[in-house]
Design an enzyme around this catalytic site. Structure first.
Site, PDB file in Angstrom:
ATOM      1  N   GLN A  57      17.628 -41.591  15.034  1.00 17.53           N
ATOM      2  CA  GLN A  57      17.334 -40.695  16.157  1.00 17.53           C
ATOM      3  C   GLN A  57      15.885 -40.899  16.593  1.00 17.53           C
ATOM      4  O   GLN A  57      14.973 -40.882  15.763  1.00 17.53           O
ATOM      5  CB  GLN A  57      17.579 -39.235  15.744  1.00 17.53           C
ATOM      6  CG  GLN A  57      17.419 -38.255  16.876  1.00 17.53           C
ATOM      7  CD  GLN A  57      18.439 -38.452  18.002  1.00 17.53           C
ATOM      8  OE1 GLN A  57      19.608 -38.745  17.742  1.00 17.53           O
ATOM      9  NE2 GLN A  57      18.003 -38.328  19.248  1.00 17.53           N
ATOM     10  N   LYS A  89      26.185 -35.504  17.575  1.00 19.03           N
ATOM     11  CA  LYS A  89      26.771 -36.814  17.287  1.00 19.03           C
ATOM     12  C   LYS A  89      27.636 -36.742  16.036  1.00 19.03           C
ATOM     13  O   LYS A  89      28.732 -37.310  15.981  1.00 19.03           O
ATOM     14  CB  LYS A  89      25.657 -37.867  17.135  1.00 19.03           C
ATOM     15  CG  LYS A  89      24.996 -38.203  18.472  1.00 19.03           C
ATOM     16  CD  LYS A  89      23.674 -38.936  18.334  1.00 19.03           C
ATOM     17  CE  LYS A  89      23.021 -39.120  19.712  1.00 19.03           C
ATOM     18  NZ  LYS A  89      21.656 -39.626  19.666  1.00 19.03           N
ATOM     19  N   ASP A 136      23.822 -48.318  18.176  1.00 21.28           N
ATOM     20  CA  ASP A 136      23.041 -47.638  19.207  1.00 21.28           C
ATOM     21  C   ASP A 136      22.337 -48.660  20.109  1.00 21.28           C
ATOM     22  O   ASP A 136      21.666 -48.289  21.067  1.00 21.28           O
ATOM     23  CB  ASP A 136      22.012 -46.707  18.541  1.00 21.28           C
ATOM     24  CG  ASP A 136      21.517 -45.602  19.472  1.00 21.28           C
ATOM     25  OD1 ASP A 136      22.259 -45.233  20.406  1.00 21.28           O
ATOM     26  OD2 ASP A 136      20.398 -45.100  19.262  1.00 21.28           O
TER      27      ASP A 136
END
Ligand code: NAP
Length: 303
Positions: A104, A60, A127
């Site tokens: 994450q 990412k 996200d």
């Protein structure tokens, strides 16, 4: 952008579409720099040293770099507690130099993951993991979508798959994947059935589906014999060795259209993350209106 189906395999390939989204995001990031002198910035937070998670974060950050997006890496020890993590994320939420935040996941089991997600300011939830983002997505309001579901509907759109009036079966109900993808398909007027670990006679339910989304987390789980001939099959799963949640070879012989693993849903997830990061920066820095193709934008009934 509409991609014509390939005649043989009817594969819905995500790599090309993802690359186009990344190029467009890079152009928008450069334009933002031109207007404001500021680059979009994504903060990536990793707790612990799980190799797969570390790889995902590195990928990412690399994509951010390629797109002209700054990334700030926050790596915390595996023993970090919920309170410490919440504080670190709240600090990023309050930091005007950070426009998007990615935690994450999964985080180590002793951490209250939901509490950590909720420390992300909704304006920076690129996200799409907060309850706020889930709510706006479910109501079709402006906001950020969970990236994999957002990527799936963009892929379907690009290949001209219209879910309207079709029976969509989603296998999996996780908050970041199964549940939101079902809501996005509902917003596109599909008739949605959710299946999960307590579902009885899964093959029969899948057999009635025009559109199947596999988000189970079990390699080669969905069998070709379960599928209705001509069904559209989206495999959101990913396992070591490039294996998905669908038995690809068997499904390929039956499905009308099918996503490969790798190269299907996976690249779309990162593309949507970067696109939403640029959009967050535009909104926070007073940039241009959001891209009309943005993943979270609900489709209007007359489209
Ligand atoms: P998850 O949180 O473990 O959820 C799995 C879901 O599958 C649960 O809802 C579970 O039901 C259901 N399930 C488990 N066994 C089942 C069975 N035998 N029959 C029917 N349903 C069953 O997983 P996730 O995070 O949603 O991820 C799913 C897959 O997508 C994984 O392969 C993951 O690697 C992949 N993934 C890919 C990306 C990407 O970027 N491509 C991103 C995220 C995830 P219950 O709710 O009843 O437990």
């Amino acid at each position: 952008m509409t991609i014509p189906a390939t005649p043989d395999a009817h594969l819905m390939v995500g790599t090309r579409l993802a690359r186009d989204i990344l190029i467009r995001s890079a152009e928008r990031a450069a334009a933002l720099v031109g207007r404001t002198g500021r680059r979009p910035c994504l903060a990536t937070v990793l707790v612990g040293d799980d190799p797969a998670s570390a790889t995902y974060v590195r990928m990412k950050r690399n994509r951010c770099h390629e797109a002209g997006i700054d990334s700030r890496y926050v790596h915390l020890p595996a023993g970090t507690g919920t309170a410490e993590l919440v504080t670190r994320i709240a600090d990023l939420s309050a930091d005007p130099a950070v426009h998007g935040i990615l935690l994450q996941h999964p985080v180590p089991g002793h951490i209250d993951e939901r509490a950590a997600f909720e420390a992300i300011a909704p304006a920076k939830d690129v996200d799409g993991v907060t309850t706020h983002s889930f709510g706006t997505m479910a109501f079709g309001l402006p906001g950020f979508v969970s990236c994999t579901p957002g990527g799936i509907v963009r892929l379907l759109d690009a290949y001209g798959v219209d879910p309207r009036g079709r029976h969509a079966v989603v296998i999996g109900r996780s908050p970041i994947l199964g549940r939101p993808v079902g809501m996005l398909l509902l917003a596109r007027d599909a008739t949605v059935t959710y299946c999960h670990s307590r579902t009885t006679d899964l093959p029969a339910i899948v057999g009635g589906a025009d559109l199947v989304v596999a988000a189970v987390g079990r390699p080669n789980f969905v069998q070709g014999t379960w599928l209705k001939p001509g069904a559209v099959v989206v495999d959101a799963g990913y396992h070591p060795g490039g294996v998905g949640d669908v038995d690809f070879d068997a499904a390929r012989a039956v499905a009308g259209m099918l996503t490969p693993v790798p190269g299907g849903v996976g690249p779309m997830t990162i593309a949507i993350l970067l696109e939403q990061t640029v959009r967050a920066a535009e909104e926070q820095l007073g940039g241009a209106a959001a891209d009309p193709l943005a993943a979270g934008r609900p489709r209007q009934p007359d489209q």
